[in-house]
Design an enzyme around this catalytic site. Sequence first.
Site, PDB file in Angstrom:
ATOM      1  N   ARG A   1     -10.182 -11.831   2.127  1.00 21.04           N
ATOM      2  CA  ARG A   1     -10.996 -12.813   1.579  1.00 21.04           C
ATOM      3  C   ARG A   1     -10.167 -14.014   1.783  1.00 21.04           C
ATOM      4  O   ARG A   1     -10.797 -15.431   1.748  1.00 21.04           O
ATOM      5  CB  ARG A   1     -11.314 -12.503   0.198  1.00 21.04           C
ATOM      6  CG  ARG A   1     -10.282 -12.190  -0.720  1.00 21.04           C
ATOM      7  CD  ARG A   1     -10.744 -11.384  -1.894  1.00 21.04           C
ATOM      8  NE  ARG A   1     -11.036 -10.067  -1.809  1.00 21.04           N
ATOM      9  CZ  ARG A   1     -11.041  -9.103  -2.634  1.00 21.04           C
ATOM     10  NH1 ARG A   1     -11.336  -9.270  -3.961  1.00 21.04           N
ATOM     11  NH2 ARG A   1     -11.079  -7.845  -2.264  1.00 21.04           N
TER      12      ARG A   1
ATOM     13  N   LYS B   1       0.861  -1.296   0.129  1.00 23.98           N
ATOM     14  CA  LYS B   1      -0.079  -0.268   0.055  1.00 23.98           C
ATOM     15  C   LYS B   1       0.870   1.174   0.098  1.00 23.98           C
ATOM     16  O   LYS B   1       2.202   1.340   0.414  1.00 23.98           O
ATOM     17  CB  LYS B   1      -0.980   0.092   1.280  1.00 23.98           C
ATOM     18  CG  LYS B   1      -2.047  -0.997   1.260  1.00 23.98           C
ATOM     19  CD  LYS B   1      -2.824  -0.990   2.899  1.00 23.98           C
ATOM     20  CE  LYS B   1      -3.979  -1.914   2.640  1.00 23.98           C
ATOM     21  NZ  LYS B   1      -4.987  -1.493   1.692  1.00 23.98           N
TER      22      LYS B   1
HETATM   23  N1  BES Z   1      -7.925  -3.843   4.561  1.00 21.39           N
HETATM   24  C1  BES Z   1      -8.173  -3.599   3.283  1.00 21.39           C
HETATM   25  C2  BES Z   1      -9.379  -3.044   2.975  1.00 21.39           C
HETATM   26  C3  BES Z   1      -9.749  -1.326   3.772  1.00 21.39           C
HETATM   27  C4  BES Z   1      -9.635  -0.409   3.124  1.00 21.39           C
HETATM   28  C5  BES Z   1      -9.993  -1.481   5.235  1.00 21.39           C
HETATM   29  C6  BES Z   1      -9.939   0.942   3.724  1.00 21.39           C
HETATM   30  C7  BES Z   1     -10.288  -0.094   5.798  1.00 21.39           C
HETATM   31  C8  BES Z   1     -10.310   1.032   5.075  1.00 21.39           C
HETATM   32  C9  BES Z   1      -8.338  -4.726   2.194  1.00 21.39           C
HETATM   33  O1  BES Z   1      -7.307  -5.722   2.855  1.00 21.39           O
HETATM   34  C10 BES Z   1      -7.740  -4.389   0.989  1.00 21.39           C
HETATM   35  O2  BES Z   1      -6.641  -3.960   1.068  1.00 21.39           O
HETATM   36  N2  BES Z   1      -8.590  -4.380   0.078  1.00 21.39           N
HETATM   37  C11 BES Z   1      -8.132  -3.983  -1.249  1.00 21.39           C
HETATM   38  C12 BES Z   1      -8.726  -5.111  -2.330  1.00 21.39           C
HETATM   39  C13 BES Z   1      -8.214  -4.781  -3.776  1.00 21.39           C
HETATM   40  C14 BES Z   1      -6.630  -5.063  -3.874  1.00 21.39           C
HETATM   41  C15 BES Z   1      -8.881  -5.810  -4.523  1.00 21.39           C
HETATM   42  C16 BES Z   1      -9.006  -2.588  -1.703  1.00 21.39           C
HETATM   43  O3  BES Z   1      -9.942  -2.390  -1.263  1.00 21.39           O
HETATM   44  O4  BES Z   1      -8.326  -1.822  -2.270  1.00 21.39           O
HETATM   45 MN    MN Z   2      -5.281  -5.483   2.152  1.00 23.45          MN
END
Ligand code: BES
Ligand code: MN
Length: 512
Positions: free
Chosen positions: A366, A292
């Site tokens: 997931r 990230k």
């Molecule tokens: N933990 C994140 C989702 C999240 C985003 C939680 C903002 C709290 C606040 C999750 O693991 C994630 O990174 N999801 C990705 C999925 C994508 C790579 C398909 C996302 O939402 O960007």
């Molecule tokens: Mn994630």
Amino acid sequence: MILKLPMKTILSLANPADVETECLVVVALDQAAPKNGPHKNSAKDKPEISLATSDAAIKDAAKDVIASGEIAGKLAETNLLHKPAKLKAKRLLVIGGGKAKTFTSVELRKLAGTAARFLKPKGIRSFAFVAPEGVLTDSDAVKSIIEGAFVGNFDPDTYKSDRKDQQIDALTVVARGDQARLQQALDEGRIIGESQNFTRELVNEPGNRMTPTMLAERARKMAEEVGLKCEVFGPDKIKELKMGAFWSVAQGSDEPPALIVLRYEPAGAPEKPVLGLVGKGVTFDTGGISIKPADGMEKMKYDMAGGAAMIGAMRGIALLKPKVKVTAIICATENMPSGKAQKPGDVQIAMSGKSIEIINTDAEGRLVLADGLYYARQLGCTHLIDAATLTGAVVVALGYVNAGVFASDDKMYERFTKALAKAGEKFWRMPLDEEYKESIRSGIADIINSGGRWGGAITAAMFLKEFAEDTPWMHLDIAGTAWTEENKPWMAKGPSGIAVRSLVEFARDFAE
Ligand code: BES
Ligand code: MN
Ligand code: ZN
């Protein structure tokens, strides 16, 4: 660190005027008809303030401030009077509840929280809240006041060395009605409010102070206190169970993962149904190799909020004792980049045997839930609910107001809406049409772990559905609602404890 004792809760059936307290709190409602139509600023919209009590002494004490026109009756508006005549209380706090016609337990919780947060910085340690008359049933009012006050009494400033010892130590609810019934409402409210705050404490901790091992320890300690069975499994058992999806996330971290299993099996509960609560417990989500951006990454300490919600809900369930079996499974791990971390393109075999092509290591929630859901079914769960801070896409869809709920079973969803009404939490149902499955097709494996940008919350849910299969299942995506960015008069910013109250109410209803 200052050790905070739990807030005491006291029921009083006395006349409000006779209650000796630092501060008596009374609700002011606007009896004017709600605004609609074109005449928004007509004279008719002038507030018509009335106090939600039949106590003549309180009405008398507040009569001048009401006559002054200083009270608009807006939600959470506060007016503090000292030495109110004819009352034994040292102060009278008149708190606005908005329009009488639209006043519900949701508003009442907010008012109790507002009273706590308004009074505690003034050095006031106890107060007495007069349950509003004529708007809610007496026991609903008592329960909501207690829940709301616990929520308001929480502050996330754990590590501030100048942390003020500011908290309400004792709350009295002044109500009329059957004593046994009101006492029960008060006890229920306290259990639910404390359980929500327990979850908030867990979520508030940073990643270095809430590793998977530490989360498991906190769950174990709570389980001992309330009489739940608790088992914690480490890497060996996770590998032995062939949890290839869960392990693929955990393998990149030096911190060992923890598979936490909490069981509530009350005497006299039927063999079936068994409710399974599956929580995402990612104690820090860097994204892994699909790392990230640095900006805002610190927020990913709350990526275990779904797991913490399940732990808090189990506490509430254990103490409220509904006659139904409940099993919680929390898949706790970090998501880290390292030489051992999984890579985009890797193929993993989940516990169910399904193969998964990893195209984004940041879609890790997931993966851990896939094995958690499947394991819950193996342990005999007949109905499943998972909770997870799963996608940024749910925040795009619903913002910070509603959490997303997905349901494969309409009956289960209907029961959930009843629980939502009792708990006063906001969830919005999202779709699960078969067409969305197209997006998670893989060329090399059974499915891919990311369906791309469009409909991201839905394709994530479709992925989970592959592991719930035909077991009735609901998925709660709380990414936008588990953490609040701004202080509200009734609640500190930070961890919200979303879903705990609804899950507890759901389990209670499920027992019937
Ligand atoms: N933990 C994140 C989702 C999240 C985003 C939680 C903002 C709290 C606040 C999750 O693991 C994630 O990174 N999801 C990705 C999925 C994508 C790579 C398909 C996302 O939402 O960007
Ligand atoms: Mn994630
Ligand atoms: Zn995550």
